[in-house]
Design an enzyme around this catalytic site. Structure first.
Site, PDB file in Angstrom:
ATOM      1  N   TYR A  20      -7.389 -14.520  85.937  1.00 58.36           N
ATOM      2  CA  TYR A  20      -7.933 -14.305  84.725  1.00 58.36           C
ATOM      3  C   TYR A  20      -7.144 -15.032  83.847  1.00 58.36           C
ATOM      4  O   TYR A  20      -6.980 -14.532  82.599  1.00 58.36           O
ATOM      5  CB  TYR A  20      -8.109 -12.933  84.319  1.00 58.36           C
ATOM      6  CG  TYR A  20      -8.881 -12.251  85.456  1.00 58.36           C
ATOM      7  CD1 TYR A  20     -10.378 -12.298  85.045  1.00 58.36           C
ATOM      8  CD2 TYR A  20      -8.779 -11.690  86.576  1.00 58.36           C
ATOM      9  CE1 TYR A  20     -11.176 -11.699  85.941  1.00 58.36           C
ATOM     10  CE2 TYR A  20      -9.519 -10.984  87.297  1.00 58.36           C
ATOM     11  CZ  TYR A  20     -10.845 -11.047  87.050  1.00 58.36           C
ATOM     12  OH  TYR A  20     -11.662 -10.310  88.038  1.00 58.36           O
ATOM     13  N   TYR A 148     -14.254  -0.868  89.422  1.00 57.67           N
ATOM     14  CA  TYR A 148     -13.833  -2.212  89.675  1.00 57.67           C
ATOM     15  C   TYR A 148     -14.094  -2.113  91.205  1.00 57.67           C
ATOM     16  O   TYR A 148     -13.633  -1.234  91.756  1.00 57.67           O
ATOM     17  CB  TYR A 148     -12.620  -2.417  88.908  1.00 57.67           C
ATOM     18  CG  TYR A 148     -12.313  -3.795  89.450  1.00 57.67           C
ATOM     19  CD1 TYR A 148     -12.689  -4.894  89.021  1.00 57.67           C
ATOM     20  CD2 TYR A 148     -11.326  -3.954  90.660  1.00 57.67           C
ATOM     21  CE1 TYR A 148     -12.172  -6.310  89.393  1.00 57.67           C
ATOM     22  CE2 TYR A 148     -10.944  -5.029  91.103  1.00 57.67           C
ATOM     23  CZ  TYR A 148     -11.357  -6.252  90.335  1.00 57.67           C
ATOM     24  OH  TYR A 148     -10.840  -7.709  90.860  1.00 57.67           O
ATOM     25  N   ASP A 249     -14.335   3.276  97.732  1.00 57.02           N
ATOM     26  CA  ASP A 249     -13.388   2.326  97.591  1.00 57.02           C
ATOM     27  C   ASP A 249     -12.206   2.656  97.303  1.00 57.02           C
ATOM     28  O   ASP A 249     -11.945   3.167  96.135  1.00 57.02           O
ATOM     29  CB  ASP A 249     -14.090   1.343  96.453  1.00 57.02           C
ATOM     30  CG  ASP A 249     -12.928  -0.186  96.388  1.00 57.02           C
ATOM     31  OD1 ASP A 249     -11.928   0.052  96.776  1.00 57.02           O
ATOM     32  OD2 ASP A 249     -13.335  -0.844  95.614  1.00 57.02           O
TER      33      ASP A 249
END
Ligand SMILES: *Cc1c(COP(=O)(O)O)cnc(C)c1O
Length: 431
Positions: A20, A148, A249
């Site tokens: 990023y 996320y 997740d």
């Protein structure tokens, strides 16, 4: 020496992308020479106490003799071999271990090469499941905001549409259904109101949806939020009632970080599909896994394709699997639960002063995770330098200054970590 460091940094700045970051205005990077135990040594000799575990991964610290040894032993046998038509001890032993320690109903496993890929695999499993049952129209997903799940395209499509860092792609991403993030904190007494929005969303859309995907208990890179395990119990019941698969997740939360081996253990809820990654190899190599129930495996295999349509080149990499086995054995060889509990109470007391600063929004701790949420975003490059100058490695993002140190961290190191964080957070208010 200093000249060499400058050359290295200059080439890096000109040519190499970091996570990023901009190619024309890159953030400063620090050159690392080595890392050992809880310490990172920079090339200029600076020694830092690691507060990040290299993003949830290095739970036993760096350069661990047991993990080094596992790597060396496997290296002399074979570092990689294709998984098509071949199998080997490291893959079988690791799979057996993972099936043993994850919720009981999960006993089918797919070995992947990274967390994002394991999320892709989980979603593909869910779609293929309904396709095999003759319901291909069940091809959307339900999730919560502030989530996320990774940086590949389908993973991006279930990240928070705003804070998930992927809003640039909103026009090309498949559209899914987002409920508000769980409104309850970890310790809040349960009220059914907390799952009301999710329930409504499920009732409206279950017929076109394959699964609900969620990070259990801790929402990581989407906001570092902790919510009540009770939410997962209710969610499981809803998924059952409305014929949706449930995908957990656990890539960030797995392997003890939240105080339980897996975050879903707080709720004693078992999903249909579960992703693990990050700490799986103790921060040594990239490896992840997607586990599923026998039901999911059977249905997919009885479908039109008859097979599960996935198979990465480095699937089941023996080197990574060997390290992962040693990593899990190492974790289970001592009373990790007490250690995490101890880290939790040290983080709680060590960061509590931050609660009194008017520029701090919230301070929260769960297991080996400590979070200071500011009211305004921090200036990453300047604050990073301050952390390095104080001898600790902390990498904030947005409004969040957070730490999840290696489990091997000792009390005096943990004290240093929280004291320095508190000092820097305090000074942020003076600006
Ligand atoms: C990091 C992370 C991923 C992505 O894993 P990568 O190995 O970076 O691809 C997915 N889900 C969660 C919850 C994560 O924290």
């Amino acid at each position: 020496m200093t000249n060499k460091i400058k050359q290295l940094q200059a080439f890096d700045k000109e040519h190499i992308w970091h996570p990023y970051t901009s190619m024309t205005r890159p953030l400063k990077t620090y050159a690392v020479k080595s890392a050992s135990g809880v310490h990172i040594t920079l090339k200029d000799g600076t020694r830092l106490i690691d507060g990040m575990s290299s993003w949830w991964a290095a739970i036993h610290g760096y350069n661990h003799p047991v993990l080094n040894n596992a790597a060396k032993e496997q290296l002399d046998k074979m570092s990689h071999i294709m998984f098509g038509g071949l199998t080997h001890d490291p893959a079988v032993k690791l799979s057996k271990r993972l099936i043993d320690i994850t919720p009981e109903s999960l006993n089918r496993i797919f070995l992947c090469d990274s967390g994002s890929v394991s999320v892709e695999v989980a979603i593909k499993m869910a779609f293929q499941y309904w396709h095999s049952l003759g319901k291909p129209q069940k091809n959307k997903l339900i999730t919560v905001r502030s989530g996320y799940h990774g940086d590949t395209f389908y993973a991006m499509s279930v990240c928070d549409p705003v804070t998930g860092m992927h809003h640039t792609f909103k026009d090309v991403l498949p559209k899914h259904y987002f409920a508000d993030k769980p409104g309850c904190k970890f310790h809040d007494t349960w009220d059914d109101e907390y799952i009301h929005a999710m329930e409504t969303l499920i009732q409206e859309h279950y017929q076109s949806c394959a699964a609900v995907i969620i990070e259990p208990v801790v929402q990581g890179a989407g906001g570092m939020r902790f919510y009540s395990p009770h939410y997962l119990k209710k969610l499981k019941a809803l998924c059952k009632k409305y014929e949706l698969l449930l995908i957990f997740d656990e890539i960030a939360t797995g392997f003890g970080r939240t105080g339980k081996l897996f975050a879903c253990d707080h709720a004693k809820v078992s999903p249909d599909i579960m992703c693990v990654g990050k700490a799986l190899t103790g921060g040594y190599l990239t490896l992840a896994a997607t586990l599923a129930t026998q039901q999911v495996g059977d249905v997919i295999s009885q479908g039109e394709c008859g097979v599960f349509m996935h198979g990465p080149t480095y699937m089941g990499n023996p080197l990574a699997c060997s390290i992962a086995i040693s990593n899990i054995n190492l974790l289970l060889s001592y009373d990790w639960e007490s250690k995490i509990h101890h880290i939790e109470s040290k983080l709680t007391s060590g960061l509590q002063d931050c609660q009194n600063f008017s520029h701090v929004e919230d301070v929260r701790v769960l297991g080996g995770i400590g979070v200071v949420e500011m009211k305004a975003p921090v200036e990453i490059e300047t604050i990073q330098q301050k952390f390095v100058d104080k001898g600790i490695w902390i990498r904030p993002f947005g409004k969040l200054i957070y730490t999840m140190p290696p489990y091997i961290i000792e009390d005096d190191q943990l004290d240093t970590l929280t004291q320095k964080i508190t000092q820097i957070v305090y000074k942020e208010g003076a600006q």
